[in-house]
Design an enzyme around this catalytic site. Structure first.
Site, short mmCIF file in Angstrom:
data_model
loop_
_atom_site.label_atom_id
_atom_site.label_comp_id
_atom_site.label_asym_id
_atom_site.label_seq_id
_atom_site.Cartn_x
_atom_site.Cartn_y
_atom_site.Cartn_z
N ARG A 67 0.84 -1.21 0.00
CA ARG A 67 0.00 0.00 0.00
C ARG A 67 0.86 1.25 0.00
O ARG A 67 2.04 1.23 0.36
CB ARG A 67 -0.92 0.01 1.23
CG ARG A 67 -0.15 0.07 2.53
CD ARG A 67 -1.00 0.58 3.69
NE ARG A 67 -0.26 0.50 4.94
CZ ARG A 67 0.64 1.39 5.35
NH1 ARG A 67 0.95 2.42 4.58
NH2 ARG A 67 1.26 1.25 6.51
N GLN A 70 3.32 5.31 4.81
CA GLN A 70 4.52 5.00 5.57
C GLN A 70 4.19 3.98 6.66
O GLN A 70 3.50 3.00 6.38
CB GLN A 70 5.12 6.31 6.08
CG GLN A 70 5.42 7.27 4.91
CD GLN A 70 6.12 8.54 5.30
OE1 GLN A 70 7.15 8.53 5.93
NE2 GLN A 70 5.55 9.67 4.91
N THR A 72 2.39 2.53 10.05
CA THR A 72 1.25 2.72 10.93
C THR A 72 1.10 1.51 11.82
O THR A 72 1.74 0.48 11.63
CB THR A 72 -0.04 3.00 10.14
OG1 THR A 72 -1.03 3.52 11.04
CG2 THR A 72 -0.58 1.74 9.49
N TYR A 73 0.23 1.66 12.81
CA TYR A 73 -0.05 0.60 13.78
C TYR A 73 -1.46 0.08 13.57
O TYR A 73 -2.39 0.84 13.30
CB TYR A 73 0.09 1.15 15.21
CG TYR A 73 -0.54 0.26 16.27
CD1 TYR A 73 0.13 -0.87 16.73
CD2 TYR A 73 -1.78 0.55 16.81
CE1 TYR A 73 -0.43 -1.70 17.69
CE2 TYR A 73 -2.35 -0.26 17.78
CZ TYR A 73 -1.68 -1.38 18.21
OH TYR A 73 -2.24 -2.20 19.17
N HIS A 74 -1.63 -1.23 13.69
CA HIS A 74 -2.95 -1.86 13.75
C HIS A 74 -3.03 -2.68 15.03
O HIS A 74 -2.02 -3.28 15.45
CB HIS A 74 -3.19 -2.77 12.55
CG HIS A 74 -3.26 -2.05 11.24
ND1 HIS A 74 -4.01 -0.91 11.05
CD2 HIS A 74 -2.69 -2.32 10.05
CE1 HIS A 74 -3.89 -0.51 9.80
NE2 HIS A 74 -3.08 -1.35 9.16
N CYS A 173 2.74 7.42 10.17
CA CYS A 173 2.52 7.98 8.84
C CYS A 173 3.57 9.03 8.47
O CYS A 173 3.32 9.91 7.64
CB CYS A 173 1.12 8.56 8.72
SG CYS A 173 -0.18 7.35 9.04
#
Length: 229
Positions: A67, A70, A72-74, A173
């Site tokens: 994708r 930059q 990111t956290y999930h 990000c």
């Protein structure tokens, strides 16, 4: 169009495999478009613009992904919506698609009496935080997409009631300015459930995406000034 919600936590590699297969089938005309609502276990994902120095502390597995964007956290308490739509049929305008995703989140947040806003220079949805100081804003939802054969992959991540401390392991990000942080509905004092958020997302999806023709989408004039992606 199929709308699917998966219970529990879905492993990231599993989600990627399902998403890739479904997007290919959509492009081949053998499957319907899909919006897939899930939660992941705690992890970081690295988009195509991610830089090694933006990973400050590898607290969780880091998954490279195709994708845009930059790091990111999930994690639990975050609603991830993977959106697989056929832009050949809806209109091959990637920038408008991203802006419409932002509008989708903004309208869902309005159901919680939260004012989300888009920014020309920062993808995602932001909430003003005057309680922190003049000019302070927190990101409440991230957006990262990929287009393959004009079918969209990946989508949005809306912070409902997740552990915000986990974002400290990365530069979220790529935004490092102190006045730009991360928030969630719970952090803003909004008491809601994931089911209620899902209802709002479902309710606001059709008016924006539906089965509109490209001419109808343009007439909506959702984003007269669009961000660069």
């Amino acid at each position: 169009m199929e709308w699917r919600t998966s219970p529990g936590l879905v492993a990231y590699d599993t989600a990627l495999a399902v998403m890739d297969a479904r997007a290919a089938a959509i492009a081949d005309g053998t499957a319907a478009e899909l919006v897939w609502l899930i939660e992941h276990p705690s992890l970081y994902t690295a988009g195509t613009s991610a830089k090694p120095e933006q990973l400050l502390e590898a607290r969780f597995p880091v998954h490279p992904t195709g994708r845009g964007g930059q790091l990111t956290y999930h994690g639990p308490g975050q609603r991830v919506a993977y959106v697989m739509l056929d832009l050949k049929r809806r209109g091959p305008d990637v920038r408008r698609f991203v802006a419409t995703l932002e509008e989708w989140i903004i309208r869902a947040l309005a159901a919680c009496d939260v004012t989300g806003e888009r920014r020309q220079d920062r993808i995602g949805v932001w909430v003003r935080r005057p309680d922190k100081g003049a000019g302070y804003e927190d990101k409440i939802a991230a957006i990262g997409i990929r287009i393959r054969r004009w079918v969209t992959l990946h989508g949005i991540a809306l912070n409902v009631d997740c552990d915000l401390s986990h974002f400290a392991g990365i530069v979220p990000c790529g935004v490092a300015e102190p006045r730009y942080g991360v928030t969630s509905l719970a952090d803003l004092g909004v008491a809601t459930t994931m089911a209620e958020i899902d209802e709002a997302l479902a309710r606001e999806f059709a008016p924006l995406f539906g089965l509109a023709t490209p001419a109808q989408a343009a007439a909506d004039n959702l984003a007269p000034s669009l961000p660069a992606i």
